[in-house]
Design an enzyme around this catalytic site. Structure first.
Site, mmCIF file in Angstrom:
data_model
loop_
_atom_site.group_PDB
_atom_site.id
_atom_site.type_symbol
_atom_site.label_atom_id
_atom_site.label_comp_id
_atom_site.label_asym_id
_atom_site.label_seq_id
_atom_site.Cartn_x
_atom_site.Cartn_y
_atom_site.Cartn_z
ATOM 1 N N TRP A 1 0.825 -1.211 0.000
ATOM 2 C CA TRP A 1 0.000 0.000 0.000
ATOM 3 C C TRP A 1 0.860 1.263 0.000
ATOM 4 C CZ3 TRP A 1 -4.326 -0.451 -2.114
ATOM 5 C CH2 TRP A 1 -5.138 -1.570 -1.927
ATOM 6 N N ASP B 1 -1.097 6.629 6.678
ATOM 7 C CA ASP B 1 -2.253 5.834 6.257
ATOM 8 C C ASP B 1 -2.561 4.842 7.380
ATOM 9 O OD1 ASP B 1 -4.022 4.023 5.171
ATOM 10 O OD2 ASP B 1 -2.788 3.488 3.442
ATOM 11 N N LYS C 1 -12.501 -1.294 7.555
ATOM 12 C CA LYS C 1 -11.848 -2.374 8.314
ATOM 13 C C LYS C 1 -12.386 -2.373 9.749
ATOM 14 C CE LYS C 1 -8.759 -2.271 4.875
ATOM 15 N NZ LYS C 1 -8.800 -3.150 3.734
HETATM 16 C C1 LIG Z 1 -3.501 0.223 4.312
HETATM 17 C C2 LIG Z 1 -4.397 0.462 3.131
HETATM 18 N N1 LIG Z 1 -4.259 1.606 2.450
HETATM 19 C C3 LIG Z 1 -5.026 1.873 1.382
HETATM 20 C C4 LIG Z 1 -5.964 0.970 0.937
HETATM 21 C C5 LIG Z 1 -6.780 1.300 -0.272
HETATM 22 O O1 LIG Z 1 -8.053 1.610 0.182
HETATM 23 P P1 LIG Z 1 -9.318 1.715 -0.777
HETATM 24 O O2 LIG Z 1 -9.616 0.355 -1.260
HETATM 25 O O3 LIG Z 1 -10.351 2.281 0.163
HETATM 26 O O4 LIG Z 1 -8.972 2.665 -1.854
HETATM 27 C C6 LIG Z 1 -6.152 -0.224 1.632
HETATM 28 C C7 LIG Z 1 -7.162 -1.202 1.183
HETATM 29 O O5 LIG Z 1 -7.315 -2.273 1.682
HETATM 30 C C8 LIG Z 1 -5.343 -0.486 2.752
HETATM 31 O O6 LIG Z 1 -5.467 -1.625 3.435
#
Ligand SMILES: Cc1ncc(COP(=O)(O)O)c(C=O)c1O
Length: 416
Positions: free
Chosen positions: A115, A206, A231
């Site tokens: 991520w 994040d 989550k």
């Molecule tokens: C740590 C993290 N950041 C970003 C994201 C991306 O999120 P989204 O699917 O809401 O765009 C996720 C998705 O699982 C994630 O676990």
């Protein structure tokens, strides 16, 4: 538990408390005695306005958010914020330093998993010709095989810039099962002590997959903390931001000075000025998330979840160790870097992973298959996964280990 429901260990969207779902079903028909369902009511109604204010207050209280920071509710998920943090913080940097050449406008990214890598890729894409990326640390260089995200790098690995436009990290890497330790000074804690001093730092975190699972270390030192709700907090569709007020800037003034223009739905200022409602918010997701947060508060808030989540992960890591000792399981993350929320491990032996998943499914445990890029098993232990469900999973893993260990060794044993 309702008969047909299973234990959901999925990585997200993920389990929600059953009592909240029951209450939300009522709200779908009649929100707060308005006679109108929550999916039908105007976001401009006084009832919804009061609800979203209360929701914001609970988050502020639970996480001890200082008055220097605003709480914003937006759409677009974590991926939307990969772009929005870059655009808003490049605008801020332009207003602070209008005349810097692009190669002195630096964005620091700490890459510890897929991520944060995706976020760094997006920053590179958006800033071409306007700013430079500095990978302040890359965990792959410190991994067992030189290419996996299996660790939080040692503090000696970080190279931060002197006055970056932003410094970015992902607190919990959902796919790889890697998380920063939250004890100040731990070797795998985020290296706050190495950041540049004497400035309001543009530090971005994040927290999508660990928000509300335990307190946020040094929250006040962050410029932006953000999390998709899906989550620990609620359904997909809502993204929660905690933004220091100096990062809510006039993006049009910055664009006039040469910054990348910011699409209006991604600029923070209109959200801050309009109580997160410059346009229609994700009303249903806000509602359900609000119910989850109220329940959290009744249970004892983030301190309660920290205690329960600590026990849950300890139990799972312990049984994984037992499986390793017997040659049945194999941990995929270095000691000290393991996530509380997503525990990833392999199952050793021909067809063993399939047997593990099928056995779990039979017992009503779902969502355990690892991400396709990592393979193996991933156990997600978000807030709504109960300690009882965790105990049942641990009992099942113990049973599985005993059965597999009793089999004559297949030679050579390979991880599936
Ligand atoms: C740590 C993290 N950041 C970003 C994201 C991306 O999120 P989204 O699917 O809401 O765009 C996720 C998705 O699982 C994630 O676990």
């Amino acid at each position: 538990m309702t008969e047909s429901r299973v234990a959901n260990f999925g990585a997200g969207p993920s389990a929600l408390p059953e009592s909240v779902l029951t209450e939300a079903a009522q709200g779908l028909l009649n929100f707060n005695n308005t006679g109108i369902g929550i999916a039908e009511i105007s976001h401009r109604s006084k009832e919804f306005g009061a609800y979203i204010k209360d929701f914001e207050e609970i988050i502020r209280e639970q996480l001890d958010v200082p008055s220097t920071h605003s709480i914003l509710f937006v759409q677009g998920g974590g991926t939307g914020q990969f772009s929005a943090v870059v655009l808003n913080l490049l605008a801020r940097h332009r207003l602070l330093h209008p005349d810097l050449p692009y190669d002195q406008r630096i964005m620091d990214y700490v890459v510890t998993g897929s991520w944060s890598k995706a976020a760094a890729d997006e920053a590179r894409r958006l800033s071409a010709g306007k700013a430079m990326l500095n990978i302040a640390a890359d965990a792959r260089g410190h991994s067992a095989d030189g290419k996996s995200f299996d660790n939080i790098p040692p503090h000696s690995a970080y190279k931060f810039s002197a006055d970056p436009a932003l410094i970015y990290y992902c607190e919990n890497e959902t796919v790889n099962g890697v998380q920063f330790a939250h004890e100040d000074g731990a070797p795998t804690a985020f290296p706050f002590h190495l950041l540049p001093k004497n400035t309001l730092l543009p530090l971005v975190a994040d927290y999508s997959s660990s928000f509300m699972s335990r307190p946020i270390p040094r929250l006040a030192d962050h410029a932006i903390v953000y999390a998709g709700a899906q989550k620990n907090v609620g359904p997909a569709g809502l993204t929660i931001l905690i933004v220091r007020n100096d990062c809510i800037v006039d993006v049009d003034a910055a664009a006039r000075l040469g910054a990348v223009p910011v699409p209006i739905g991604m600029a923070y200022a209109p959200y801050a000025k309009n109580d997160s409602m410059p346009n229609t918010p994700p009303v249903l997701a806000v509602y359900i998330s609000g119910l989850v947060m109220k329940r959290n508060q009744e249970l004892g808030g983030v301190a309660y979840y920290e205690a329960v989540n600590r026990r849950k992960q300890e139990k799972v890591y312990e049984v994984v160790k037992e499986g390793e000792a017997k040659g049945v399981l194999r941990g995929k993350v270095k000691e000290g870097s393991g996530s509380w929320m997503n525990i990833v491990f392999g199952v050793v032996g021909d067809g063993a992973e399939g047997r593990f998943l099928a056995g779990a499914e039979k017992k009503g445990m779902k969502g355990l298959k690892g991400h396709r890029s990592v393979g193996g098993i991933r156990v997600s232990l978000y807030n709504a996964v109960t300690e009882e469900q965790t105990d049942e999973l641990v009992a099942y893993i113990k049973e599985f280990i005993a059965e597999e260990a009793a089999k004559p060794a297949a030679v050579p044993a390979v991880e599936t």
